[in-house]
Design a protein around this motif. Structure first.
Motif, PDB file in Angstrom:
ATOM      1  N   ARG A 160       5.131  10.650  -4.371  1.00  0.00           N
ATOM      2  CA  ARG A 160       4.986  10.620  -2.912  1.00  0.00           C
ATOM      3  C   ARG A 160       4.244  11.891  -2.510  1.00  0.00           C
ATOM      4  O   ARG A 160       4.718  13.000  -2.795  1.00  0.00           O
ATOM      5  CB  ARG A 160       6.358  10.549  -2.237  1.00  0.00           C
ATOM      6  CG  ARG A 160       7.077   9.207  -2.450  1.00  0.00           C
ATOM      7  CD  ARG A 160       8.572   9.353  -2.398  1.00  0.00           C
ATOM      8  NE  ARG A 160       9.039  10.160  -3.530  1.00  0.00           N
ATOM      9  CZ  ARG A 160      10.227  10.743  -3.600  1.00  0.00           C
ATOM     10  NH1 ARG A 160      11.097  10.615  -2.638  1.00  0.00           N
ATOM     11  NH2 ARG A 160      10.547  11.463  -4.661  1.00  0.00           N
ATOM     12  N   LEU A 188      11.045   9.651   3.658  1.00  0.00           N
ATOM     13  CA  LEU A 188      10.347   9.410   2.380  1.00  0.00           C
ATOM     14  C   LEU A 188      11.131   9.947   1.183  1.00  0.00           C
ATOM     15  O   LEU A 188      10.960   9.465   0.060  1.00  0.00           O
ATOM     16  CB  LEU A 188       8.951  10.042   2.406  1.00  0.00           C
ATOM     17  CG  LEU A 188       7.963   9.455   3.429  1.00  0.00           C
ATOM     18  CD1 LEU A 188       6.693  10.299   3.493  1.00  0.00           C
ATOM     19  CD2 LEU A 188       7.613   8.000   3.099  1.00  0.00           C
ATOM     20  N   PHE A 199       0.837   9.574   2.171  1.00  0.00           N
ATOM     21  CA  PHE A 199       1.305   9.362   3.544  1.00  0.00           C
ATOM     22  C   PHE A 199       0.868  10.483   4.495  1.00  0.00           C
ATOM     23  O   PHE A 199       0.660  11.632   4.080  1.00  0.00           O
ATOM     24  CB  PHE A 199       2.840   9.246   3.550  1.00  0.00           C
ATOM     25  CG  PHE A 199       3.387   8.725   4.857  1.00  0.00           C
ATOM     26  CD1 PHE A 199       3.380   7.363   5.125  1.00  0.00           C
ATOM     27  CD2 PHE A 199       3.880   9.597   5.822  1.00  0.00           C
ATOM     28  CE1 PHE A 199       3.869   6.882   6.340  1.00  0.00           C
ATOM     29  CE2 PHE A 199       4.364   9.120   7.034  1.00  0.00           C
ATOM     30  CZ  PHE A 199       4.363   7.757   7.287  1.00  0.00           C
ATOM     31  N   VAL A 242       2.719   6.769  -3.131  1.00  0.00           N
ATOM     32  CA  VAL A 242       2.624   6.715  -1.671  1.00  0.00           C
ATOM     33  C   VAL A 242       1.851   7.937  -1.197  1.00  0.00           C
ATOM     34  O   VAL A 242       2.257   9.080  -1.444  1.00  0.00           O
ATOM     35  CB  VAL A 242       4.032   6.692  -1.018  1.00  0.00           C
ATOM     36  CG1 VAL A 242       3.921   6.690   0.506  1.00  0.00           C
ATOM     37  CG2 VAL A 242       4.829   5.491  -1.496  1.00  0.00           C
ATOM     38  N   LEU A 302       6.816   0.688   1.663  1.00  0.00           N
ATOM     39  CA  LEU A 302       6.269   1.834   0.935  1.00  0.00           C
ATOM     40  C   LEU A 302       7.036   2.072  -0.364  1.00  0.00           C
ATOM     41  O   LEU A 302       6.465   2.471  -1.379  1.00  0.00           O
ATOM     42  CB  LEU A 302       6.309   3.099   1.795  1.00  0.00           C
ATOM     43  CG  LEU A 302       5.482   3.079   3.091  1.00  0.00           C
ATOM     44  CD1 LEU A 302       5.627   4.408   3.831  1.00  0.00           C
ATOM     45  CD2 LEU A 302       4.009   2.796   2.813  1.00  0.00           C
ATOM     46  N   LEU A 328      -2.375  -1.239   0.932  1.00  0.00           N
ATOM     47  CA  LEU A 328      -1.743  -1.326  -0.400  1.00  0.00           C
ATOM     48  C   LEU A 328      -2.830  -1.757  -1.367  1.00  0.00           C
ATOM     49  O   LEU A 328      -3.422  -2.836  -1.191  1.00  0.00           O
ATOM     50  CB  LEU A 328      -0.629  -2.378  -0.403  1.00  0.00           C
ATOM     51  CG  LEU A 328       0.713  -1.990   0.195  1.00  0.00           C
ATOM     52  CD1 LEU A 328       1.623  -3.216   0.240  1.00  0.00           C
ATOM     53  CD2 LEU A 328       1.375  -0.877  -0.615  1.00  0.00           C
ATOM     54  N   CYS A 356      -0.693   1.370  -5.038  1.00  0.00           N
ATOM     55  CA  CYS A 356      -0.785   2.608  -4.276  1.00  0.00           C
ATOM     56  C   CYS A 356      -0.774   2.276  -2.793  1.00  0.00           C
ATOM     57  O   CYS A 356      -1.524   1.409  -2.345  1.00  0.00           O
ATOM     58  CB  CYS A 356      -2.096   3.317  -4.639  1.00  0.00           C
ATOM     59  SG  CYS A 356      -2.560   4.640  -3.502  1.00  0.00           S
ATOM     60  N   ALA A 357       0.083   2.951  -2.024  1.00  0.00           N
ATOM     61  CA  ALA A 357       0.069   2.818  -0.562  1.00  0.00           C
ATOM     62  C   ALA A 357      -0.682   4.002   0.022  1.00  0.00           C
ATOM     63  O   ALA A 357      -0.454   5.149  -0.383  1.00  0.00           O
ATOM     64  CB  ALA A 357       1.501   2.784  -0.031  1.00  0.00           C
ATOM     65  N   SER A 376       9.732   5.559  -5.200  1.00  0.00           N
ATOM     66  CA  SER A 376       8.361   5.600  -5.725  1.00  0.00           C
ATOM     67  C   SER A 376       8.184   6.756  -6.699  1.00  0.00           C
ATOM     68  O   SER A 376       8.762   7.830  -6.521  1.00  0.00           O
ATOM     69  CB  SER A 376       7.354   5.754  -4.586  1.00  0.00           C
ATOM     70  OG  SER A 376       7.570   4.765  -3.620  1.00  0.00           O
ATOM     71  N   ALA A 399       5.750   0.702  -3.614  1.00  0.00           N
ATOM     72  CA  ALA A 399       4.517   1.230  -4.218  1.00  0.00           C
ATOM     73  C   ALA A 399       4.861   2.300  -5.245  1.00  0.00           C
ATOM     74  O   ALA A 399       5.838   3.036  -5.091  1.00  0.00           O
ATOM     75  CB  ALA A 399       3.610   1.804  -3.141  1.00  0.00           C
TER      76      ALA A 399
END
Ligand code: MLT
Ligand code: MN
Ligand code: ZN
Length: 303
Positions: free
Chosen positions: A265, A257, A219, A217, A211, A184, A194-195, A262, A214
């Motif tokens: 993503r 997700l 991912f 994300v 998550l 993170l 930001c993740a 967020s 954030a």
């Protein structure tokens, strides 16, 4: 904080040099339908001049050309990278460290487990130290560390590493806690977060909730299905056995997700076999319908 997705592909890049799977064929024959991508890395900066890399890929030299990196004044040499934060010791995330040896001075943030693998197993640290001074800052799990510039001044960015479900690299001598983390990154001035989670074998409620806090994300989008490589006859291991939660399916990352609040993503660390890389594929349409995006080199975000 400015964030640049430097490379959105998994190890091997897209297309991969030795691969003629369906997406790699499209990428070679019709690149507008499957844009080329370099290996996974992200750059973050509070001022747009001095950058921290999240992982250092084997494609780092070409990737740095995306950053505004002209020297101040008429200096002959200029290093736009102030430090590198590592999520793990995998080769696709760390070979770029040794490729930056001309920098003379480098800073790394890594967990103790990752540092040990770089020290003794891949030996990336001793090899790099033969050319450059490398200061390693310990990334203690669940503790926020402030990212400082090489001159010691604070950057205004902070990083927190949290464990994610995954095994250690296959060349690691030991299996220690912290060998694979998510990051993170927080801008202390704007509060933007930001993740970055390029490798993740599972997405439990606690991780999902984290998550969701954030703004951005990034991912793990390595595989579309669990048996992707088995189906293509190029491996006998499932995505989950390789510590990558597949995107599709009722327990896949997309369904999870899709629920997050967020702002952005984005899938990254995408393997060349993943059909969502093809622009006009039904898999791409499914990702976008769920409100996510498929990462592309050069994507920029401001938080
Ligand atoms: C992974 O993402 O699982 C690793 O990078 C595997 C590899 O290096 O081949
Ligand atoms: Mn990888
Ligand atoms: Zn391929």
């Amino acid at each position: 904080m400015q964030i640049v997705l430097l490379g959105a592909a998994a190890g091997g890049g897209f297309p991969q040099w030795n691969c003629w799977c369906p997406p790699c064929r499209v990428a070679r024959q019709d690149p507008a339908r499957a844009r080329h991508r370099s290996q996974s890395s992200v750059a973050v900066s509070a001022d747009g001049q001095r950058w921290f890399l999240l992982n250092a890929s084997p494609d780092v030299h070409g990737q740095l050309a995306r950053l505004q990196a002209a020297p101040p004044g008429n200096a002959t040499r200029h290093v736009p990278v102030e430090g590198i934060v590592l999520t793990d010791a995998e080769l696709d995330h760390t070979l770029g460290v040794v490729l930056l040896r001309e920098a003379r001075a480098l800073q790394l943030w890594a967990t103790d487990a990752v540092r040990r693998v770089l020290e003794s197993d891949s030996r990336i640290l001793p090899v790099t130290r033969a050319f450059a001074e490398v200061r390693v800052h310990e990334l203690a799990l669940e503790h926020e560390a402030r990212l400082g510039y090489r001159d010691g001044c604070p950057s205004g960015l902070a990083v927190l590493g949290f464990p994610v479900p995954a095994g250690p690299p296959r060349f690691a001598g030991e299996d220690r806690p912290g060998h694979t983390v998510g990051l993170l990154i927080r801008d202390e001035a704007t509060g933007g977060t930001c993740a970055f989670v390029p490798g993740c074998g599972g997405l439990g409620d606690r991780l999902l909730e984290r998550l969701g806090r954030a703004d951005l994300v990034l991912f793990d989008g390595t595989f579309w299905t669990d048996d992707e490589l088995i189906g293509l006859g190029i491996s006998d291991r499932t995505a989950r056995q390789m510590d990558h939660l597949p995107v599709s399916g009722p327990d896949g990352s997309l369904a999870r997700l899709a629920r997050l609040p967020s702002r952005d993503r984005v899938y990254t660390h995408i393997n060349n076999t993943n059909p969502m890389l093809v622009e006009d594929s039904p898999e791409r349409a499914a990702v976008e319908r769920a409100g996510l995006r498929v990462g592309l080199d050069g994507m920029r975000f401001t938080l």
